[in-house]
Design an enzyme around this catalytic site. Structure first.
Site, PDB file in Angstrom:
ATOM      1  N   ARG A  57    -116.419  37.010 -57.551  1.00 30.45           N
ATOM      2  CA  ARG A  57    -116.652  38.429 -57.836  1.00 30.45           C
ATOM      3  C   ARG A  57    -116.376  39.321 -56.628  1.00 30.45           C
ATOM      4  NH1 ARG A  57    -122.030  39.860 -60.764  1.00 30.45           N
ATOM      5  NH2 ARG A  57    -120.717  41.591 -61.431  1.00 30.45           N
ATOM      6  N   ASP A 134    -113.525  45.425 -66.522  1.00 36.47           N
ATOM      7  CA  ASP A 134    -114.924  45.132 -66.867  1.00 36.47           C
ATOM      8  C   ASP A 134    -115.245  43.642 -66.937  1.00 36.47           C
ATOM      9  OD1 ASP A 134    -117.568  45.861 -67.597  1.00 36.47           O
ATOM     10  OD2 ASP A 134    -117.099  45.580 -69.702  1.00 36.47           O
ATOM     11  N   SER A 152    -120.987  55.132 -55.209  1.00 40.38           N
ATOM     12  CA  SER A 152    -121.875  54.381 -56.081  1.00 40.38           C
ATOM     13  C   SER A 152    -123.217  55.092 -56.116  1.00 40.38           C
ATOM     14  CB  SER A 152    -122.045  52.952 -55.560  1.00 40.38           C
ATOM     15  OG  SER A 152    -122.765  52.170 -56.481  1.00 40.38           O
ATOM     16  N   ASP A 241    -127.478  56.196 -72.287  1.00 40.07           N
ATOM     17  CA  ASP A 241    -126.838  57.193 -71.417  1.00 40.07           C
ATOM     18  C   ASP A 241    -127.829  57.979 -70.564  1.00 40.07           C
ATOM     19  OD1 ASP A 241    -124.086  56.874 -72.072  1.00 40.07           O
ATOM     20  OD2 ASP A 241    -124.418  57.883 -73.982  1.00 40.07           O
TER      21      ASP A 241
END
Length: 379
Positions: A57, A134, A152, A241
């Protein structure tokens, strides 16, 4: 070859094919992300949907031969729906999160990345590339952050100055040594709204997510939803959301650049009762193109049952009773029993007692008892 000049060609072509933002970074190990992932693993905060090998990853050399750079792309998606149908008494509706509006974003981004990859290979003989969206090995957010797409945020999403956090991300590892772009400085500051309002406390602190408590994850699970979360998901059928809608950086952000991302209001804000008995075929026909369908209809149906309980919709009791009696799946029968008790009504106790006499599955029987406990009436 003039790499800098070619980089500008790639940037220009990306605009021509509808990529809203593009950035470049090195193919070196994402050491900071590795440290974060190790910590997440130690805390058991991972969802289980991720690539299990942490090194893959964060280290491009483990998934690509001699990588020289990584390209990150972002596509902006809509945050507002035109002509949204209203949920009203007797006709309650659920909601799919914005990331499941329109065509599956994995498909949309892969097409863009393929066009970009073809362009690069046509211009540079011997060029190699590996694209991912993704579900690939690399952490898209780490790539995008280092490539200058955005920072981020405390909500663990990439926030761009241009589009807020309403962006889909994709990556491409290449063997071309493109020059890196500058990362964007964190602009969250002292704001902590996303952490403060997270319905389940999944955002432990800014930048740290316990994925097992995140509603976006929970709505995708297939088993019984743990009791503590059943009253937290509201009418959400897929995704959540909240940490985006409260973000000040998303205020006024609503972009309709891509027709394939436009939502069908009746699909993304559907009536709940018809979902209880939707067939596999109908589900595939209606929702097969949406990212929210990837786990099949079972999680959506379970969540629809919980949403009806959330609304205490007594008009749904006949449908729920039918599901409790006839559905072959224990999770759906049991969740329906719980919802019947939660909603209440004159006949709820008697139908639950009747179901208790007939039911053989232990987990469903437990849910029937929970349903009965809402009325504080037991034998």
């Amino acid at each position: 070859m003039d790499i800098d000049a070619f980089k500008q060609e790639v940037i220009q072509y990306s605009k021509e094919i509808g990529i809203d933002k593009i950035g470049f970074t090195t193919a070196s190990t994402f050491q900071e992300m590795k440290n974060l992932l190790i910590r997440q693993q130690e805390l058991n905060y991972q969802s289980g949907f991720e690539e299990p090998d942490i090194d893959k990853r964060v280290d491009p050399t483990l998934i690509f031969n001699e990588p020289r750079s990584i390209i990150s792309i972002a596509l902006a998606y809509p945050s507002k729906m035109k002509n949204a149908p209203q949920s009203k008494k007797g006709e309650r509706r659920g909601i799919f999160c914005r990331a499941s509006w329109g065509q599956d974003y994995h498909v949309v981004l892969r097409k863009k990345l393929q066009l970009l990859e073809d362009f690069i290979k046509e211009k540079v003989p011997g060029a190699m590339a590996k694209s991912m969206v993704d579900t690939g090995e690399l952490v898209d957010r780490a790539v995008a952050e280092r490539a200058g797409i955005g920072w981020s945020g405390k909500n663990c999403a990439i926030i761009t100055p241009e589009f807020g956090s309403y962006v889909y991300l994709g990556d491409m590892i290449t063997n071309i040594p493109f020059a890196s772009d500058q990362p964007i400085e964190d602009q969250c500051g002292t704001c902590n709204k996303c952490v403060d309002v997270c319905p389940t406390g999944a955002l432990v602190q800014g930048g740290q997510l316990n994925a097992k408590r995140c509603i976006a994850f929970l709505t995708q699970t297939k088993g019984f939803l743990p009791d503590e979360f059943r009253t937290k998901i509201g009418n959400r059928l897929y995704g959540c959301d909240t940490c985006q809608t409260v973000c000040p950086k998303n205020k006024g952000m609503d972009f309709h650049f891509h027709e394939e991302m436009e939502p069908d209001p009746e699909l993304v804000k559907p009536l709940l009762k018809p979902l209880l008995t939707i067939s596999n075929r109908e589900f595939k026909e209606k929702y097969g193109q949406a990212s929210g369908s990837w786990r099949g209809k079972k999680p959506i149906q379970r969540n629809a049952i919980l949403a009806l309980a959330h609304f205490k919709d007594e008009t749904a009791l006949p449908d729920l009773i039918s599901v409790m009696k006839e559905d072959p799946r224990p999770v759906i029968r049991g969740t329906a029993a719980w919802a019947i008790g939660k909603i209440g009504g004159d006949d709820s106790v008697s139908v639950l007692k009747e179901a208790r006499e007939r039911e053989t599955d232990e987990e469903v029987l437990t849910e029937i008892e929970k349903g009965l406990s809402f009325s504080a009436i037991t034998e």
